[in-house]
Design an enzyme around this catalytic site. Structure first.
Site, PDB file in Angstrom:
ATOM      1  N   GLU A 127      39.281  24.398 -40.603  1.00  0.00           N
ATOM      2  CA  GLU A 127      40.510  24.583 -40.860  1.00  0.00           C
ATOM      3  C   GLU A 127      41.466  25.093 -39.603  1.00  0.00           C
ATOM      4  O   GLU A 127      42.642  24.988 -39.252  1.00  0.00           O
ATOM      5  CB  GLU A 127      40.793  25.754 -41.959  1.00  0.00           C
TER       6      GLU A 127
ATOM      7  N   HIS B 102      39.135  30.827 -54.860  1.00  0.00           N
ATOM      8  CA  HIS B 102      39.942  29.719 -55.062  1.00  0.00           C
ATOM      9  C   HIS B 102      41.255  29.970 -55.850  1.00  0.00           C
ATOM     10  O   HIS B 102      42.141  29.234 -56.124  1.00  0.00           O
ATOM     11  CB  HIS B 102      39.387  28.379 -55.866  1.00  0.00           C
TER      12      HIS B 102
ATOM     13  N   GLN C 221      42.501  22.761 -48.114  1.00  0.00           N
ATOM     14  CA  GLN C 221      41.963  22.375 -49.478  1.00  0.00           C
ATOM     15  C   GLN C 221      42.223  23.291 -50.662  1.00  0.00           C
ATOM     16  O   GLN C 221      42.807  22.834 -51.710  1.00  0.00           O
ATOM     17  CB  GLN C 221      40.513  22.125 -49.375  1.00  0.00           C
ATOM     18  N   PHE C 222      42.089  24.662 -50.211  1.00  0.00           N
ATOM     19  CA  PHE C 222      42.656  25.756 -51.219  1.00  0.00           C
ATOM     20  C   PHE C 222      43.229  26.782 -50.227  1.00  0.00           C
ATOM     21  O   PHE C 222      42.696  26.975 -49.051  1.00  0.00           O
ATOM     22  CB  PHE C 222      41.642  26.113 -52.052  1.00  0.00           C
TER      23      PHE C 222
ATOM     24  N   GLU D 267      41.155  18.231 -45.073  1.00  0.00           N
ATOM     25  CA  GLU D 267      39.606  17.717 -45.670  1.00  0.00           C
ATOM     26  C   GLU D 267      39.739  16.749 -47.035  1.00  0.00           C
ATOM     27  O   GLU D 267      40.458  17.232 -47.836  1.00  0.00           O
ATOM     28  CB  GLU D 267      38.774  19.209 -45.804  1.00  0.00           C
TER      29      GLU D 267
HETATM   30  C1  LIG Z   1      36.222  27.271 -45.422  1.00  0.00           C
HETATM   31  C2  LIG Z   1      36.136  26.252 -46.404  1.00  0.00           C
HETATM   32  N1  LIG Z   1      36.936  25.204 -46.646  1.00  0.00           N
HETATM   33  C3  LIG Z   1      36.735  24.044 -47.445  1.00  0.00           C
HETATM   34  C4  LIG Z   1      35.795  24.322 -48.659  1.00  0.00           C
HETATM   35  C5  LIG Z   1      36.126  23.364 -49.534  1.00  0.00           C
HETATM   36  N2  LIG Z   1      34.723  22.754 -49.448  1.00  0.00           N
HETATM   37  C6  LIG Z   1      34.021  23.082 -50.279  1.00  0.00           C
HETATM   38  S1  LIG Z   1      32.434  22.451 -49.773  1.00  0.00           S
HETATM   39  C7  LIG Z   1      33.066  21.385 -48.745  1.00  0.00           C
HETATM   40  C8  LIG Z   1      32.262  20.766 -47.977  1.00  0.00           C
HETATM   41  C9  LIG Z   1      30.916  21.259 -47.454  1.00  0.00           C
HETATM   42  O1  LIG Z   1      30.159  20.316 -47.024  1.00  0.00           O
HETATM   43  P1  LIG Z   1      28.636  20.795 -46.450  1.00  0.00           P
HETATM   44  O2  LIG Z   1      29.047  21.675 -45.632  1.00  0.00           O
HETATM   45  O3  LIG Z   1      28.183  19.512 -46.105  1.00  0.00           O
HETATM   46  O4  LIG Z   1      27.768  21.162 -47.695  1.00  0.00           O
HETATM   47  P2  LIG Z   1      27.484  20.528 -48.991  1.00  0.00           P
HETATM   48  O5  LIG Z   1      28.690  20.588 -49.867  1.00  0.00           O
HETATM   49  O6  LIG Z   1      27.210  18.989 -48.848  1.00  0.00           O
HETATM   50  O7  LIG Z   1      26.373  21.075 -49.647  1.00  0.00           O
HETATM   51  C10 LIG Z   1      34.359  21.660 -48.540  1.00  0.00           C
HETATM   52  C11 LIG Z   1      35.355  21.190 -47.608  1.00  0.00           C
HETATM   53  C12 LIG Z   1      35.511  25.679 -48.470  1.00  0.00           C
HETATM   54  N3  LIG Z   1      34.805  25.963 -49.560  1.00  0.00           N
HETATM   55  N4  LIG Z   1      35.420  26.574 -47.443  1.00  0.00           N
END
Ligand SMILES: Cc1ncc(C[n+]2csc(CCOP(=O)(O)OP(=O)(O)O)c2C)c(N)n1
Ligand SMILES: [Mg+2]
Lengths: 326, 364
Positions: A60, A129, A82-83, A29
């Protein structure tokens, strides 16, 4: 030679390996244009293109599962969680397929792939995290689990991980990402997996540590050497699994005292295995109970209290003292 | 043995009521009382203002990383206002506006963002879930709440929020499928804000819409203009009504935009054009709704300005109040509270030696 942070050193390793071997691909990601949320993959997409540096959907399980498919079919995937807190979304892939694909297929389909993940506390990160879950992966046969403790070793361990014939979980202590710089040679350097190192020699106490706990453990060792003339031998695991126990069990034969420092919670933590190895191999040489200097058995608190949660230099010093008693 | 087209799902609808000038399609206009409309507007202002303050505090090092809401106020308040207090609110991590609509205390949210666990303590009577950071992981939870609602013969609804990126996670698909299979009272509110950190909506999925993903699970989906609070409200009202009547879940896709950074750890200049942001600013949900309220004669210009000032004033003291609260919070051993109903003996020992000189190896 250049002075690099751990982030830069990892980036350097990725770039060199991608140059060396066309089958190496990076996926995860936000690893493309933005270069990963910590910039470990910075610039790679410009150099190697979108087919080899793949910004994936937020998913993931498929990142890991697809990496296995790629690995079986001739690629060398390096995927990023990512974490580490989000690697659990891929745990079924890791446990049921990645770790044992070689074993299940009787050697026909090995899975040479790396799953990179930043982990650990100490950077005021958000909830979920900051965990240190090396045992989740170390408990699974078939995986190698690697944790560097500084920039130069991060680079040379990642190179070995990428070239390894088996799947490697490569855990990056994000507290150390930019904490200090080290000289990283331009020329190839590959520290073998499964080999710990003596980070500091000493004759009075053997201490095992790794990742973000290593630098502070060495600092305490230096301090008590100066202040009290006590010489602590510090073993830096580097590969948590398979565990290279000889260097520390043999060290215990020399010192008669032992402690382990880790940021993972205490119960059923990695310290248990390390203590067991010492008991099995060097029990008769021990002069005092072994100390575990660890986080308590609670979830990582939100960041206002995380410094209290992590073993700090005070607690490490107290643990040393307890290990030296008797 | 034919080969023919199948009609597998109802066609997808798109809904927009209010345009950027605040003019509307009167036939679609919902019948909401003036007081509620004003409340909705005021909450949008509060969310926008609070977002700004949080950003300042973050830049000043007072709080940690957080995910700003600016631009998504209409999606959140339009949807959330369709629910009653007894309904469940199951947020992701960007739901500042929905949280405020629910009566959430900005001081609590400030504590949370300043790294104190106490900030996420849920008030006794609130049916609000804590912020959920692992993307899409809250959707299965909402589904379970809804299953319990049905089994217990209640007529409440669970409303859960998530982003466009979340629709790629397995949890999203599993939750929708489960909710569809058992026809559970859940409303899935997807805020398609065009970006999942640096990945644009088109790179997240080849689906033309996100709403259509519901159809595969036998769930009605609707796409709405997420910057049009009336359209969101109408779609959410229908979804809530359907759920309450026992007719199952709905997926509402709100097409909106994240005007600010993903989180304060993010630098969008690396992946998106300022021009795009400027274009979306013209579709800002707040001035649009204000124009509507003014045209309807619900608020005049003076009242609207006054409201902006009063919101500023109301939130002006939040940081000081948060600081005062922080002074009263317990020390590190708070982390031992609520790990279990009863602290097991080994943890009791750890709590005691924590920060003391007692021997660490004492397991009790
Ligand atoms: C399971 C998981 N994978 C990766 C992340 C890291 N991460 C945080 S927000 C995000 C993107 C989320 O996008 P979206 O669902 O469109 O929500 P937005 O942030 O745009 O509100 C990612 C990859 C996470 N928090 N949880
Ligand atoms: Mg999004």
């Amino acid at each position: 030679m250049a002075e690099m942070t751990m982030v830069e050193a990892l980036n350097h390793a990725l770039r060199q390996e991608m140059e060396r071997d066309e089958s190496v691909v990076v996926l995860g990601e936000d690893v493309g244009e933005v270069g990963g949320v910590f910039r470990v993959t910075d610039g790679l997409v410009d150099e190697f293109g979108e087919d080899r540096v793949v910004d994936t959907p937020v998913a993931e399980a498929v990142i890991v599962g697809a990496s296995l498919g790629m690995a079986v079919n001739g690629l060398r995937p390096i995927c990023e969680m990512q974490f580490s807190g989000f690697s659990y979304h891929a745990m079924h892939q890791i446990e049921n397929h990645v770790a044992r694909f070689r074993w299940r297929t009787r050697g026909r389909f090995p899975a040479p792939m790396v799953i990179r993940m930043p982990y650990g506390a100490g950077v005021r990160a958000l909830e979920h995290h900051s965990e240190s879950r090396e045992v989740f992966f170390s408990h699974i046969p078939g995986l190698k689990v690697v944790i560097p403790s500084g920039p130069r070793l991060a680079r040379s361990l990642l190179v070995s991980a990428i070239r390894d014939p088996d799947p490697v979980i490569f855990m990056e202590p994000k507290l150390l990402y930019r904490q200090f710089r080290e000289e990283v040679p331009e020329d190839e350097e590959a520290h073998p997996l499964g080999e710990s190192r003596v980070a500091r020699e000493g004759s009075d106490l053997t201490v095992v540590a790794w990742g973000a706990m290593l630098p502070r453990t060495v600092e305490v060792a230096e301090e008590i050497a100066e202040e009290e003339g006590i010489e602590v031998e510090v073993v830096d695991l580097l590969t948590v699994s398979p565990l290279d126990s000889k260097p520390f069990t043999e060290s215990v034969r020399k010192t008669g005292h032992a402690a382990v420092v880790h940021e993972a919670q205490r119960s059923w933590g990695p310290g248990g295995e390390i203590v067991a190895r010492i008991m099995e191999d060097s029990f008769w040489y021990l002069e005092a109970p072994i100390q575990r200097i660890t986080a308590p058995d609670v979830p990582v608190p939100f960041f206002a209290r995380e410094e209290a949660y992590l073993p700090d230099k005070d607690r490490i010093r107290k643990g040393f003292r307890a290990a030296l008693e008797a | 043995m034919p080969r023919e087209e199948m009609e597998v799902a109802p066609p997808l609808e798109y809904l927009s009521i209010l345009d950027e000038e605040g003019d509307l399609d009167q036939e679609l206009e919902p019948d909401l009382d003036e007081e509620e409309l004003v409340q909705m507007y005021r909450t949008m202002l509060r969310a926008r203002r609070f977002d700004k303050l949080l950003l300042e505090w973050q830049r000043g090092g007072r709080i940690g990383t957080f995910a700003p809401v600016s631009g998504q106020e209409a999606s959140q308040i339009g949807a959330m206002s369709a629910a009653r207090d007894e309904d469940w609110f199951v947020p992701s991590f960007r739901e500042i506006a929905a949280f405020l609509w629910r009566g959430g205390d900005p001081v609590d949210m400030t504590l949370y963002n300043a790294g104190w666990n106490e900030g996420v303590a849920i008030p006794e009577d609130a049916r609000d879930f804590p912020i959920s950071i692992p993307v899409a992981s809250q959707l299965p939870l909402a589904t379970g709440l809804a299953y319990a609602i049905r089994l217990r013969g209640e007529d409440d609804v669970a409303m859960t929020f998530f982003g466009d990126g979340a629709t790629s996670e397995g949890d999203f698909h599993e939750a929708l499928n489960f909710a569809g299979t058992f026809q559970l009272p859940v409303v899935f509110v997807c805020q398609n804000n065009q970006w999942a950190i640096s990945v644009p909506r088109e790179r997240q999925t080849a689906s033309e819409t996100l709403a259509q993903k519901g159809l595969a699970y036998g769930i009605p989906g609707i796409q709405v203009d997420g910057n049009d609070i009336l359209a969101v409200r109408v779609a959410a009202d229908e979804a809530v009504k359907r759920a309450r009547a026992g007719d199952g879940p709905t997926l509402v896709e709100c097409v909106t935009y994240r005007l600010k950074v993903h989180t304060t750890a993010d630098d969008p200049s690396r992946y998106r054009d300022e021009e795009e942001v400027e274009r979306w600013k013209e579709r800002d949900p707040i001035p649009r709704f204000r124009r509507y309220l003014e045209k309807k004669g619900i608020l005049d210009e003076g009242e609207a300005d006054e409201m902006t000032d009063s919101v500023e004033e109301e939130l002006g003291g939040v940081w000081e109040e948060a600081e005062e609260r922080i002074e009263t919070l317990g020390g590190p051993d708070v982390m031992f509270q609520h790990v279990y109903a009863d602290l097991p003996p080994h943890l009791e020992r750890q709590r005691k030696w924590f920060g003391t000189d007692e021997e660490e190896n004492d397991n009790g």
